[in-house]
Design a protein around this motif. Structure first.
Motif, PDB file in Angstrom:
ATOM      1  N   VAL A  69      -6.100   7.785  -0.253  1.00  0.00           N
ATOM      2  CA  VAL A  69      -4.943   8.243   0.509  1.00  0.00           C
ATOM      3  C   VAL A  69      -5.305   8.246   1.992  1.00  0.00           C
ATOM      4  O   VAL A  69      -6.192   8.969   2.428  1.00  0.00           O
ATOM      5  CB  VAL A  69      -4.495   9.642   0.052  1.00  0.00           C
ATOM      6  CG1 VAL A  69      -3.290  10.108   0.870  1.00  0.00           C
ATOM      7  CG2 VAL A  69      -4.152   9.620  -1.435  1.00  0.00           C
ATOM      8  N   LEU A  70      -4.568   7.433   2.770  1.00  0.00           N
ATOM      9  CA  LEU A  70      -4.956   7.195   4.157  1.00  0.00           C
ATOM     10  C   LEU A  70      -4.592   8.337   5.094  1.00  0.00           C
ATOM     11  O   LEU A  70      -5.213   8.539   6.128  1.00  0.00           O
ATOM     12  CB  LEU A  70      -4.295   5.893   4.636  1.00  0.00           C
ATOM     13  CG  LEU A  70      -4.937   5.172   5.810  1.00  0.00           C
ATOM     14  CD1 LEU A  70      -6.420   4.915   5.546  1.00  0.00           C
ATOM     15  CD2 LEU A  70      -4.220   3.856   6.076  1.00  0.00           C
ATOM     16  N   GLY A  71      -3.566   9.096   4.754  1.00  0.00           N
ATOM     17  CA  GLY A  71      -3.157  10.206   5.607  1.00  0.00           C
ATOM     18  C   GLY A  71      -2.180  11.097   4.875  1.00  0.00           C
ATOM     19  O   GLY A  71      -1.871  10.878   3.703  1.00  0.00           O
TER      20      GLY A  71
ATOM     21  N   HIS B 250       0.814  -1.219   0.000  1.00  0.00           N
ATOM     22  CA  HIS B 250       0.000   0.000   0.000  1.00  0.00           C
ATOM     23  C   HIS B 250       0.846   1.266   0.000  1.00  0.00           C
ATOM     24  O   HIS B 250       0.297   2.367   0.023  1.00  0.00           O
ATOM     25  CB  HIS B 250      -0.906   0.032   1.235  1.00  0.00           C
ATOM     26  CG  HIS B 250      -1.963  -1.024   1.216  1.00  0.00           C
ATOM     27  ND1 HIS B 250      -2.583  -1.464   2.367  1.00  0.00           N
ATOM     28  CD2 HIS B 250      -2.492  -1.743   0.204  1.00  0.00           C
ATOM     29  CE1 HIS B 250      -3.459  -2.400   2.053  1.00  0.00           C
ATOM     30  NE2 HIS B 250      -3.420  -2.587   0.760  1.00  0.00           N
ATOM     31  N   ALA B 251       2.152   1.133   0.025  1.00  0.00           N
ATOM     32  CA  ALA B 251       3.017   2.303   0.157  1.00  0.00           C
ATOM     33  C   ALA B 251       3.515   2.756  -1.202  1.00  0.00           C
ATOM     34  O   ALA B 251       4.154   1.989  -1.919  1.00  0.00           O
ATOM     35  CB  ALA B 251       4.200   1.987   1.062  1.00  0.00           C
ATOM     36  N   ALA B 252       3.236   4.015  -1.552  1.00  0.00           N
ATOM     37  CA  ALA B 252       3.795   4.625  -2.757  1.00  0.00           C
ATOM     38  C   ALA B 252       5.010   5.436  -2.356  1.00  0.00           C
ATOM     39  O   ALA B 252       4.953   6.250  -1.431  1.00  0.00           O
ATOM     40  CB  ALA B 252       2.763   5.513  -3.443  1.00  0.00           C
TER      41      ALA B 252
ATOM     42  N   MET C 125       2.520  -2.008   4.822  1.00  0.00           N
ATOM     43  CA  MET C 125       1.824  -0.901   5.472  1.00  0.00           C
ATOM     44  C   MET C 125       0.334  -1.228   5.570  1.00  0.00           C
ATOM     45  O   MET C 125      -0.484  -0.682   4.881  1.00  0.00           O
ATOM     46  CB  MET C 125       2.022   0.411   4.707  1.00  0.00           C
ATOM     47  CG  MET C 125       3.403   0.994   4.888  1.00  0.00           C
ATOM     48  SD  MET C 125       3.467   2.673   4.280  1.00  0.00           S
ATOM     49  CE  MET C 125       5.174   3.064   4.633  1.00  0.00           C
ATOM     50  N   HIS C 126      -0.006  -2.158   6.448  1.00  0.00           N
ATOM     51  CA  HIS C 126      -1.417  -2.490   6.607  1.00  0.00           C
ATOM     52  C   HIS C 126      -2.148  -1.449   7.453  1.00  0.00           C
ATOM     53  O   HIS C 126      -3.344  -1.274   7.329  1.00  0.00           O
ATOM     54  CB  HIS C 126      -1.552  -3.863   7.271  1.00  0.00           C
ATOM     55  CG  HIS C 126      -1.136  -4.993   6.382  1.00  0.00           C
ATOM     56  ND1 HIS C 126      -1.878  -5.411   5.316  1.00  0.00           N
ATOM     57  CD2 HIS C 126      -0.025  -5.765   6.391  1.00  0.00           C
ATOM     58  CE1 HIS C 126      -1.273  -6.411   4.706  1.00  0.00           C
ATOM     59  NE2 HIS C 126      -0.149  -6.653   5.341  1.00  0.00           N
ATOM     60  N   SER C 127      -1.418  -0.790   8.338  1.00  0.00           N
ATOM     61  CA  SER C 127      -2.022   0.188   9.228  1.00  0.00           C
ATOM     62  C   SER C 127      -1.679   1.594   8.776  1.00  0.00           C
ATOM     63  O   SER C 127      -0.708   1.798   8.050  1.00  0.00           O
ATOM     64  CB  SER C 127      -1.511  -0.028  10.655  1.00  0.00           C
ATOM     65  OG  SER C 127      -1.919  -1.295  11.140  1.00  0.00           O
ATOM     66  N   PRO C 128      -2.479   2.570   9.180  1.00  0.00           N
ATOM     67  CA  PRO C 128      -2.186   3.948   8.759  1.00  0.00           C
ATOM     68  C   PRO C 128      -0.818   4.396   9.224  1.00  0.00           C
ATOM     69  O   PRO C 128      -0.364   4.055  10.303  1.00  0.00           O
ATOM     70  CB  PRO C 128      -3.295   4.760   9.441  1.00  0.00           C
ATOM     71  CG  PRO C 128      -4.368   3.777   9.758  1.00  0.00           C
ATOM     72  CD  PRO C 128      -3.671   2.478  10.005  1.00  0.00           C
TER      73      PRO C 128
ATOM     74  N   LEU D   6      -1.623   4.262   0.494  1.00  0.00           N
ATOM     75  CA  LEU D   6      -2.775   4.120  -0.391  1.00  0.00           C
ATOM     76  C   LEU D   6      -3.713   3.027   0.096  1.00  0.00           C
ATOM     77  O   LEU D   6      -4.353   2.347  -0.700  1.00  0.00           O
ATOM     78  CB  LEU D   6      -2.295   3.813  -1.818  1.00  0.00           C
ATOM     79  CG  LEU D   6      -1.357   4.845  -2.439  1.00  0.00           C
ATOM     80  CD1 LEU D   6      -0.863   4.355  -3.801  1.00  0.00           C
ATOM     81  CD2 LEU D   6      -2.051   6.189  -2.586  1.00  0.00           C
ATOM     82  N   GLY D   7      -3.815   2.838   1.418  1.00  0.00           N
ATOM     83  CA  GLY D   7      -4.558   1.707   1.949  1.00  0.00           C
ATOM     84  C   GLY D   7      -6.037   1.897   2.124  1.00  0.00           C
ATOM     85  O   GLY D   7      -6.740   0.976   2.520  1.00  0.00           O
ATOM     86  N   ARG D   8      -6.571   3.080   1.853  1.00  0.00           N
ATOM     87  CA  ARG D   8      -7.997   3.323   2.096  1.00  0.00           C
ATOM     88  C   ARG D   8      -8.836   2.880   0.895  1.00  0.00           C
ATOM     89  O   ARG D   8      -8.434   3.061  -0.243  1.00  0.00           O
ATOM     90  CB  ARG D   8      -8.232   4.823   2.350  1.00  0.00           C
ATOM     91  CG  ARG D   8      -9.653   5.179   2.728  1.00  0.00           C
ATOM     92  CD  ARG D   8      -9.789   6.692   2.890  1.00  0.00           C
ATOM     93  NE  ARG D   8      -9.050   7.185   4.034  1.00  0.00           N
ATOM     94  CZ  ARG D   8      -9.533   7.242   5.270  1.00  0.00           C
ATOM     95  NH1 ARG D   8     -10.758   6.830   5.511  1.00  0.00           N
ATOM     96  NH2 ARG D   8      -8.804   7.719   6.264  1.00  0.00           N
TER      97      ARG D   8
END
Length: 493
Positions: A393-395, A347-349, A479-482, A364-366
């Motif tokens: 975008v998670l944060g 999930h990480a860009a 990156m499963h968590s924010p 990008l996990g959302r």
């Protein structure tokens, strides 16, 4: 805010607006070949509310020719000074597990493509060379670097030259690579069989607009097996909105340079339009395409690219609400950006920046809700950054490696799940150190959050042909968590 002195590398003043390319802002329709040396540069280190100074001097002459490439076997200290981050800054450096210099003494390494044996092909923009890095090692355990060939017909004019490279999905059998390069009349895409003493390029797409700047140039095979290319507007902004013009576009094609089934405009290579100077392309494990794009004086962009969509340039810069235009998923200021390459691990860009001399880590996990138009933002002025939670975008994007290696250009996922970054300090817009330019190998830590699991996600490579569904990642995401949020109460616009 800390006091700082400002320097624009390679900038000129004029009476008619300014346009920024690479690390500079320039008068519309012109490009300064002479670089004005001024002291200091303002860069944002913490991406929140404070500034710091990076002492990088503008060159008064062209960098000296680089010596023969050397591969290093371990970490190497850098001569670039770190920015002094304020205490309340939230940075992404803690998410980096390792960083190691692999190769030094290159000359503007622009494109990277991995081969089935684990070696990599690397293009040098001005020298017109294709190099092979690895997989063999010397007696001391270092990787080898071998010049393979020079590409005939390449014309290096400022931002033009030998740019992107992509290996055929069937390389083990056909020994074919695809290159994007500048000639004296156009930008073009060619295929080459790496056999014999002097491989010759065979053009498959010609007539891509040419200029000293904004040439685009990235090549990559998507998970559907087709070849994608990013093209710049060649300083003619109107071309981006004209779907009959190949400038300011993302193109999708067969290996013969023909429009494949599924392209949104019949008989056209155009996949999306309204781009200014996109130079980075990557896909996540679900097959979604992301493009990193160099904007003008307002915003640099991370776009989630969908077929047939209009991404706004020159009518919209950054986030807007104009009918028919597709907003980016995240934007930041050029002072801390000039966004170039992108690689996706789980999930990480990982997004590289030239002028900003850093990477951004974007989670990008959302889940994505295309109907939502909500925009979240933090910071003011050069600290401004905005993103769209409903676009996945998670944060807030986090900066890392700020000022450590200088200008960072390419970002490519290696077969082992690491990311290779290239520097661009010999491109005339920075003062190179003795080791420049170089290739850095980067790995990320698994997220150390409650409920997170370990592992290193690997974005799958291109398939041998068109597939019926999106590519799937065989390993867990790192990156499963924010990622930690730097602001408790972001501004909603």
């Amino acid at each position: 805010m800390l006091a700082a002195r400002r320097r624009h590398v390679g900038s000129t003043t004029g009476t008619v607006g300014t346009r920024r390319t690479g690390s500079a802002r320039r008068t519309r329709g012109t490009w300064p070949h002479a670089v004005t040396a001024v002291t200091g540069v303002v860069l944002l280190a913490g991406l929140v509310t404070a500034c710091a100074v990076l002492p990088v001097a503008a060159p008064s002459h062209r960098p000296s020719p680089s010596p023969t490439p050397v591969v290093l076997n371990g970490p190497k200290p850098t001569s670039f000074a770190f920015l002094r981050a304020p205490r309340n800054a939230v940075r992404g450096d803690g998410l980096i597990a390792s960083q190691r210099t692999l190769v030094t003494h290159l000359d503007v390494p622009w494109g990277v493509a991995f081969l089935p044996d684990g070696s990599a092909l690397v293009t040098e923009r001005a020298k017109r060379r294709i190099l092979r890095v690895g997989p063999r090692r010397t007696a001391s355990g270092e990787l080898t670097v071998t010049p393979l060939t020079s590409v005939e017909g390449v014309y290096s004019n400022n931002e033009g030259g030998l740019l992107g490279i992509a290996a055929s999905p069937r390389f083990a059998r056909d020994k074919t690579v695809f290159v994007y390069y500048t000639t004296k009349v156009d930008n073009r895409i060619a295929r080459m069989r790496l056999v014999g003493p002097r491989p010759r390029p065979e053009a498959i797409v010609t007539g891509i607009p040419l200029a000293g700047v904004h040439n685009g140039g990235r090549l990559a095979f998507g998970p559907d097996g087709y070849l994608y290319a990013s093209t710049g507007d060649a300083s003619r902004a109107g071309a981006s909105q004209d779907v009959r013009n190949l400038g300011g576009k993302i193109l999708r094609m067969t290996t013969d340079g023909k429009p494949p089934p599924g392209n949104p405009f019949p008989g056209s290579l155009v996949w999306s339009y309204g781009h200014r100077n996109p130079e980075g392309m990557a896909w996540d494990a679900s097959g979604r395409m992301y493009v990193a794009e160099i904007g003008e004086a307002m915003w640099d962009e991370l776009n989630l690219v969908l077929p047939g969509r209009n991404y706004g340039w020159p009518k919209v810069q950054g986030m807007g609400r104009m009918a028919g235009m597709t907003n980016p998923v995240a934007v930041w200021r050029p002072e801390v950006g000039v966004t170039d390459g992108i690689a996706i691990i789980g999930h990480a860009a990982i997004i590289t920046c030239l002028r900003g001399q850093r990477i951004y880590l974007v989670d990008l996990g959302r889940p994505i809700d295309f109907a939502s138009t909500r925009i979240v933002g933090t910071g003011t002025g050069e600290a401004s950054i905005r993103w769209r939670p409903a676009a996945g975008v998670l944060g807030r994007p986090l900066a890392a490696l700020v000022g450590k290696y200088g200008r960072l250009r390419a970002a490519v996922v290696a077969p082992d799940g690491s990311v290779w970054l290239t520097t661009s300090n010999r491109d005339g817009r920075n003062q190179p150190v003795a080791e420049d330019d170089r290739i850095i190998r980067l790995t990320l830590r698994p997220a150390a959050m409650p409920g997170a699991t370990g592992g290193s996600g690997v974005t799958p490579g291109p398939t041998a042909g068109p597939t019926r569904g999106p590519a799937r990642s065989p390993l867990p995401s790192p990156m499963h968590s924010p990622m930690p949020s730097p602001m408790q109460s972001p501004t909603v616009r």
